[in-house]
Design a protein around this motif. Sequence first.
Motif, PDB file in Angstrom:
ATOM      1  N   GLY A 359       0.822  -1.209   0.000  1.00  0.00           N
ATOM      2  CA  GLY A 359       0.000   0.000   0.000  1.00  0.00           C
ATOM      3  C   GLY A 359       0.856   1.259   0.000  1.00  0.00           C
ATOM      4  N   LEU A 360       2.182   1.106  -0.046  1.00  0.00           N
ATOM      5  CA  LEU A 360       3.042   2.290  -0.120  1.00  0.00           C
ATOM      6  C   LEU A 360       2.726   3.068  -1.397  1.00  0.00           C
ATOM      7  CD1 LEU A 360       6.474   0.792   0.966  1.00  0.00           C
ATOM      8  CD2 LEU A 360       5.298   2.683   2.098  1.00  0.00           C
ATOM      9  N   ILE A 361       2.885   4.368  -1.322  1.00  0.00           N
ATOM     10  CA  ILE A 361       2.544   5.221  -2.458  1.00  0.00           C
ATOM     11  C   ILE A 361       3.786   5.911  -2.984  1.00  0.00           C
ATOM     12  CG2 ILE A 361       1.186   7.214  -3.181  1.00  0.00           C
ATOM     13  CD1 ILE A 361      -1.029   6.193  -1.638  1.00  0.00           C
ATOM     14  N   ILE A 362       3.944   5.851  -4.281  1.00  0.00           N
ATOM     15  CA  ILE A 362       5.029   6.591  -4.922  1.00  0.00           C
ATOM     16  C   ILE A 362       4.444   7.782  -5.673  1.00  0.00           C
ATOM     17  CG2 ILE A 362       6.425   4.504  -5.167  1.00  0.00           C
ATOM     18  CD1 ILE A 362       5.902   4.795  -8.256  1.00  0.00           C
ATOM     19  N   ARG A 363       5.322   8.705  -5.947  1.00  0.00           N
ATOM     20  CA  ARG A 363       4.920   9.943  -6.636  1.00  0.00           C
ATOM     21  C   ARG A 363       5.933  10.216  -7.739  1.00  0.00           C
ATOM     22  NH1 ARG A 363       6.150  15.689  -4.836  1.00  0.00           N
ATOM     23  NH2 ARG A 363       4.425  16.977  -5.548  1.00  0.00           N
ATOM     24  N   TYR A 364       5.491  10.733  -8.865  1.00  0.00           N
ATOM     25  CA  TYR A 364       6.425  11.001  -9.965  1.00  0.00           C
ATOM     26  C   TYR A 364       5.731  11.926 -10.948  1.00  0.00           C
ATOM     27  CZ  TYR A 364       3.442   7.664 -12.408  1.00  0.00           C
ATOM     28  OH  TYR A 364       2.339   7.035 -12.951  1.00  0.00           O
ATOM     29  N   SER A 365       6.504  12.684 -11.697  1.00  0.00           N
ATOM     30  CA  SER A 365       5.901  13.516 -12.736  1.00  0.00           C
ATOM     31  C   SER A 365       5.417  12.623 -13.853  1.00  0.00           C
ATOM     32  CB  SER A 365       6.913  14.502 -13.303  1.00  0.00           C
ATOM     33  OG  SER A 365       7.065  15.579 -12.434  1.00  0.00           O
ATOM     34  N   GLY A 366       4.133  12.734 -14.178  1.00  0.00           N
ATOM     35  CA  GLY A 366       3.561  11.863 -15.198  1.00  0.00           C
ATOM     36  C   GLY A 366       3.857  12.344 -16.605  1.00  0.00           C
ATOM     37  N   GLU A 367       4.547  13.486 -16.706  1.00  0.00           N
ATOM     38  CA  GLU A 367       4.880  13.961 -18.050  1.00  0.00           C
ATOM     39  C   GLU A 367       6.294  14.536 -18.012  1.00  0.00           C
ATOM     40  OE1 GLU A 367       2.627  16.051 -16.068  1.00  0.00           O
ATOM     41  OE2 GLU A 367       4.634  16.764 -15.594  1.00  0.00           O
ATOM     42  N   MET A 368       6.881  14.608 -19.187  1.00  0.00           N
ATOM     43  CA  MET A 368       8.131  15.361 -19.296  1.00  0.00           C
ATOM     44  C   MET A 368       7.820  16.601 -20.112  1.00  0.00           C
ATOM     45  SD  MET A 368      11.881  14.527 -20.801  1.00  0.00           S
ATOM     46  CE  MET A 368      11.549  14.984 -22.489  1.00  0.00           C
ATOM     47  N   GLY A 369       7.993  17.775 -19.484  1.00  0.00           N
ATOM     48  CA  GLY A 369       7.711  19.016 -20.186  1.00  0.00           C
ATOM     49  C   GLY A 369       8.895  19.473 -21.012  1.00  0.00           C
ATOM     50  N   LEU A 370       8.589  20.171 -22.093  1.00  0.00           N
ATOM     51  CA  LEU A 370       9.662  20.725 -22.932  1.00  0.00           C
ATOM     52  C   LEU A 370       9.817  22.213 -22.660  1.00  0.00           C
ATOM     53  CD1 LEU A 370       8.903  19.112 -26.436  1.00  0.00           C
ATOM     54  CD2 LEU A 370      10.411  18.270 -24.627  1.00  0.00           C
ATOM     55  N   ASN A 371      11.043  22.679 -22.764  1.00  0.00           N
ATOM     56  CA  ASN A 371      11.315  24.106 -22.749  1.00  0.00           C
ATOM     57  C   ASN A 371      10.849  24.712 -24.071  1.00  0.00           C
ATOM     58  OD1 ASN A 371      12.460  24.435 -20.187  1.00  0.00           O
ATOM     59  ND2 ASN A 371      14.454  23.721 -20.882  1.00  0.00           N
ATOM     60  N   PRO A 372      10.763  26.040 -24.151  1.00  0.00           N
ATOM     61  CA  PRO A 372      10.325  26.655 -25.408  1.00  0.00           C
ATOM     62  C   PRO A 372      11.176  26.254 -26.614  1.00  0.00           C
ATOM     63  CG  PRO A 372      10.309  28.293 -23.660  1.00  0.00           C
ATOM     64  CD  PRO A 372      10.915  27.043 -23.081  1.00  0.00           C
ATOM     65  N   ASP A 373      12.420  25.891 -26.380  1.00  0.00           N
ATOM     66  CA  ASP A 373      13.277  25.510 -27.501  1.00  0.00           C
ATOM     67  C   ASP A 373      13.243  24.005 -27.794  1.00  0.00           C
ATOM     68  OD1 ASP A 373      16.483  25.654 -25.666  1.00  0.00           O
ATOM     69  OD2 ASP A 373      14.692  24.441 -25.390  1.00  0.00           O
ATOM     70  N   GLY A 374      12.404  23.247 -27.089  1.00  0.00           N
ATOM     71  CA  GLY A 374      12.291  21.813 -27.316  1.00  0.00           C
ATOM     72  C   GLY A 374      13.169  20.962 -26.449  1.00  0.00           C
ATOM     73  N   SER A 375      14.081  21.571 -25.674  1.00  0.00           N
ATOM     74  CA  SER A 375      14.914  20.775 -24.763  1.00  0.00           C
ATOM     75  C   SER A 375      14.063  20.291 -23.597  1.00  0.00           C
ATOM     76  CB  SER A 375      16.095  21.602 -24.250  1.00  0.00           C
ATOM     77  OG  SER A 375      15.638  22.748 -23.559  1.00  0.00           O
ATOM     78  N   SER A 376      14.567  19.298 -22.877  1.00  0.00           N
ATOM     79  CA  SER A 376      13.827  18.720 -21.751  1.00  0.00           C
ATOM     80  C   SER A 376      13.889  19.670 -20.561  1.00  0.00           C
ATOM     81  CB  SER A 376      14.457  17.378 -21.380  1.00  0.00           C
ATOM     82  OG  SER A 376      14.103  17.006 -20.068  1.00  0.00           O
ATOM     83  N   ASN A 377      12.733  20.070 -20.045  1.00  0.00           N
ATOM     84  CA  ASN A 377      12.739  21.004 -18.915  1.00  0.00           C
ATOM     85  C   ASN A 377      13.302  20.394 -17.641  1.00  0.00           C
ATOM     86  OD1 ASN A 377      10.851  22.119 -16.374  1.00  0.00           O
ATOM     87  ND2 ASN A 377      11.782  23.713 -17.645  1.00  0.00           N
ATOM     88  N   PRO A 378      12.954  19.155 -17.266  1.00  0.00           N
ATOM     89  CA  PRO A 378      13.564  18.614 -16.046  1.00  0.00           C
ATOM     90  C   PRO A 378      15.059  18.433 -16.170  1.00  0.00           C
ATOM     91  CG  PRO A 378      12.178  16.960 -17.109  1.00  0.00           C
ATOM     92  CD  PRO A 378      11.958  18.240 -17.825  1.00  0.00           C
ATOM     93  N   GLU A 379      15.569  18.228 -17.375  1.00  0.00           N
ATOM     94  CA  GLU A 379      17.015  18.046 -17.556  1.00  0.00           C
ATOM     95  C   GLU A 379      17.727  19.388 -17.684  1.00  0.00           C
ATOM     96  OE1 GLU A 379      18.156  16.197 -21.224  1.00  0.00           O
ATOM     97  OE2 GLU A 379      20.301  16.442 -20.810  1.00  0.00           O
ATOM     98  N   CYS A 380      17.252  20.230 -18.574  1.00  0.00           N
ATOM     99  CA  CYS A 380      17.980  21.452 -18.906  1.00  0.00           C
ATOM    100  C   CYS A 380      17.553  22.644 -18.074  1.00  0.00           C
ATOM    101  CB  CYS A 380      17.809  21.783 -20.386  1.00  0.00           C
ATOM    102  SG  CYS A 380      18.356  20.420 -21.430  1.00  0.00           S
ATOM    103  N   ARG A 381      16.393  22.544 -17.479  1.00  0.00           N
ATOM    104  CA  ARG A 381      15.889  23.584 -16.576  1.00  0.00           C
ATOM    105  C   ARG A 381      15.809  24.928 -17.293  1.00  0.00           C
ATOM    106  NH1 ARG A 381      20.411  22.605 -12.549  1.00  0.00           N
ATOM    107  NH2 ARG A 381      21.438  21.720 -14.361  1.00  0.00           N
ATOM    108  N   THR A 382      15.841  26.026 -16.543  1.00  0.00           N
ATOM    109  CA  THR A 382      15.780  27.339 -17.180  1.00  0.00           C
ATOM    110  C   THR A 382      17.031  28.116 -16.815  1.00  0.00           C
ATOM    111  OG1 THR A 382      13.375  27.313 -17.050  1.00  0.00           O
ATOM    112  CG2 THR A 382      14.419  29.429 -17.495  1.00  0.00           C
ATOM    113  N   VAL A 383      17.744  28.522 -17.841  1.00  0.00           N
ATOM    114  CA  VAL A 383      18.981  29.279 -17.639  1.00  0.00           C
ATOM    115  C   VAL A 383      18.638  30.762 -17.636  1.00  0.00           C
ATOM    116  CG1 VAL A 383      21.277  29.759 -18.558  1.00  0.00           C
ATOM    117  CG2 VAL A 383      20.276  27.473 -18.831  1.00  0.00           C
ATOM    118  N   PRO A 384      19.079  31.517 -16.627  1.00  0.00           N
ATOM    119  CA  PRO A 384      18.715  32.933 -16.556  1.00  0.00           C
ATOM    120  C   PRO A 384      19.282  33.763 -17.704  1.00  0.00           C
ATOM    121  CG  PRO A 384      19.675  32.176 -14.481  1.00  0.00           C
ATOM    122  CD  PRO A 384      19.890  31.096 -15.478  1.00  0.00           C
ATOM    123  N   ASP A 385      18.647  34.888 -17.960  1.00  0.00           N
ATOM    124  CA  ASP A 385      19.168  35.828 -18.944  1.00  0.00           C
ATOM    125  C   ASP A 385      20.463  36.454 -18.441  1.00  0.00           C
ATOM    126  OD1 ASP A 385      15.862  36.253 -18.952  1.00  0.00           O
ATOM    127  OD2 ASP A 385      16.813  36.000 -20.906  1.00  0.00           O
TER     128      ASP A 385
END
Lengths: 406, 403
Positions: A359-385
Amino acid sequence: MLTREQRIKDYEYLWKVLNSCFPVREVMKHVGLDWKEIEEKCRPGVENAADDLEFCKAVNRVFEEFGHFSHSNLLNARMFENYKKMMNSFVNGEMEIGADPEGLRPWADIFNHEKSEQFYSRFDSTEGAGRDFYRKGEAPEKPVTAAHEQAKAEEGPFVYGAMLPGRVAYFRIPSLSAERIPIDRPVFFDFYEKYRSCSDMILDFRGNGGGATSYWSKLIVEPIIPEPLTVVSYMLYCDSEYNRDFVKYGFSEEVGEFRGEKHPIEDLKKEPGLPKLSDDYLIQPTNYYKAFEEYKPDPEHRFTVENGIWMLTDKRVYSSSEGFAYFCRSTGFAKLVGETTGGDGVGITPFHAMLPESGLIIRYSGEMGLNPDGSSNPECRTVPDIECDPALALAVCLAAIAARES
Amino acid sequence: MLTKEQRIRDYEYLWDVLHRCFPLKGAMERLGFDWDKIEKECRPGVENAADDLEFCIALDRVFEEFKHFAHTNLLNARMYENYKTFFRSIAEPGSEYSAPESVEPWIRCFGQPRSDAFYSMFDSTEGAGREFYWKGEAPEKPVTAAHEAPKKGEGPFAAAFMLPGETAYFKVPGIPMERIPIDRPVFFDFYAKYGSCENMVIDFRGNGGGATDYWKKLIVEPVIDEELVAEGKMGFDLNELNRDFLEASFSEDGEFASGVRRPAEELLELPAFHKEDLAQVTEYYHWFETYRPDREHHFTVRNRIWLLTDKRVYSSAEGFAKFCKENGFATLVGGTTGGDGGSMTPSHAILPESGLVIRYKCVENFNKDGSSNAECCTVPDIECDPALALAECLAVIAAERSA
């Protein structure tokens, strides 16, 4: 106590869920995390656990090896109680979420199984447990830490707003927690009412690990934008027997957090403007959701920013705070100053799964979001200006404003 | 390996030094520390230590129980080597230290054959931190925050910015002596470029101290228009264990060259002085320090200077906070400081059997009102969550401008 066979069943179920539903396996290889290696490394601990506490710790180790990438967690008793309360509050309309409460039905239902209740009831759910597993009564006392954490326990607002020299409006926003929305709302709206406008606005999100998207959309964006805005985002997901309800409700036109369109994954390469979309992103997911998020000006609470909006970031900016960083980058709403963020903010509320034996519960992001340029958001994150030591981000930002003025 | 009798002798010597030379028992009692209880509780660990490593760890426990109040430490091998190098370097000609001829008592505490031999058994690498490990057994030291990188590299520690409203802002994370020549251009180039500002904000949050000369030479003297004489009082009981340190500090070559020794009873005139502290303080030194304008690197502050503080502001950074508050040099904004600053360099004592070196303040430093600085620290003029101190300070500046 679980038998060895039961523990193995849960462990194998866990990996079935991860492989079928957690669409970041290939991306995690980019950051040196190999699922097969981790599965083999953690298996002996599960098989040889002396008792259920050791079993929990052994399963937890998988997520520690993951570095809790993309919201992945094994919920301990404290988190179980907290999420159960929170999800039920959303569905019952007791807490603002900014989305149709019915859309979160699967998130509430997963916490209402007796098997989970019984299993978790043996472990410590006090604050001192943190993210770890302790037998009931054995977790350490939680020390009081920084002053701002006192505000969690008391009633005062979390957010701080001040007008600085040069008519720079400054807001320090340590968290976007949904329960703070009604408490923090007056800080923003009273400020807007009092000042009406400013030259620049600085939104200090350093240390902000997320909460609710509606916090920033309602309290910050919609009072400021002069016209409606639509933001498109891409969320890659797996449609599987293990997450069907979450997918059905989460990506629903009627009750989901975002309006949008479901597409087969093969179509993603035809979408324009994604130069950094990598082929290996497409290996695990079966579909993508093209989400359209609309922001409408709030006619009752207007605030004019004459020059620029700035968002201060550091690596702890994560989840729905990262969502705001994504929003700022994709719309040009604000310039980012500070350190690259923590990522994983393009998507919906993380999914859950219940391990069938414990009955233990796990949690995880059910999607991988893309950055505006198509890179992976969880991997590449957002680089400041403007990249700088985040401890200096406020000064760097103000200095940039002063330089522009002179 | 030390015998049990040797360990006990060192332990008793340690407490003798503390009672006779560390005049903060009263202040610590007011904060809830019980020296007798700590002595009793730590003794068994010393007596029953299985080896020299356990002995060191047991002794160190005294200072952990003290929470390292007022610079109290048992030096581990890393600290021993670092201080040995440090005190020799500041005595060299050309060092940034303002009192190099007075360093001899500190230098003598390092390099004694017994100490060298004893410490040579333990790990002196960075990974040892403040702890004792057998040689080769300390963990690897992880690199932590980005701003810590300049400690290892060559870049300056301080950063300077001109903010809206002609507000000069300086982030000063630390003031170690070796950074003075590296950080000097950050300040002086800024002063030369801008010449003046409306307000100056000096951010000392997180600054655990270093060298008084850092803030004296790089901040105060370029900013003042006229000579400023600061003063202070430090209480002590001079005896054969601390004489060399006190006399060197008060000598004409010392850190506190200008001053007079006075009987401790005069301290009773100060409103916040605690009478019970006379048990350990038999006299005090009333010192005077002159700050002279540095005309070559002058910087005009037309309105006010502000100092941002938090509880980590300690030692010579606390010395600056105290200086600012007591002389009206700056308005303090943020959290109450960590205290114990603005007095002489901590002293050392060598434990006779092992050669281990302890560190402690041999004076009680007083705030202007007679309260103990290590106990009461410095309370800001504008108290607020230190995380918000910069914004609060700037908001006050904005409000003053629009008033």
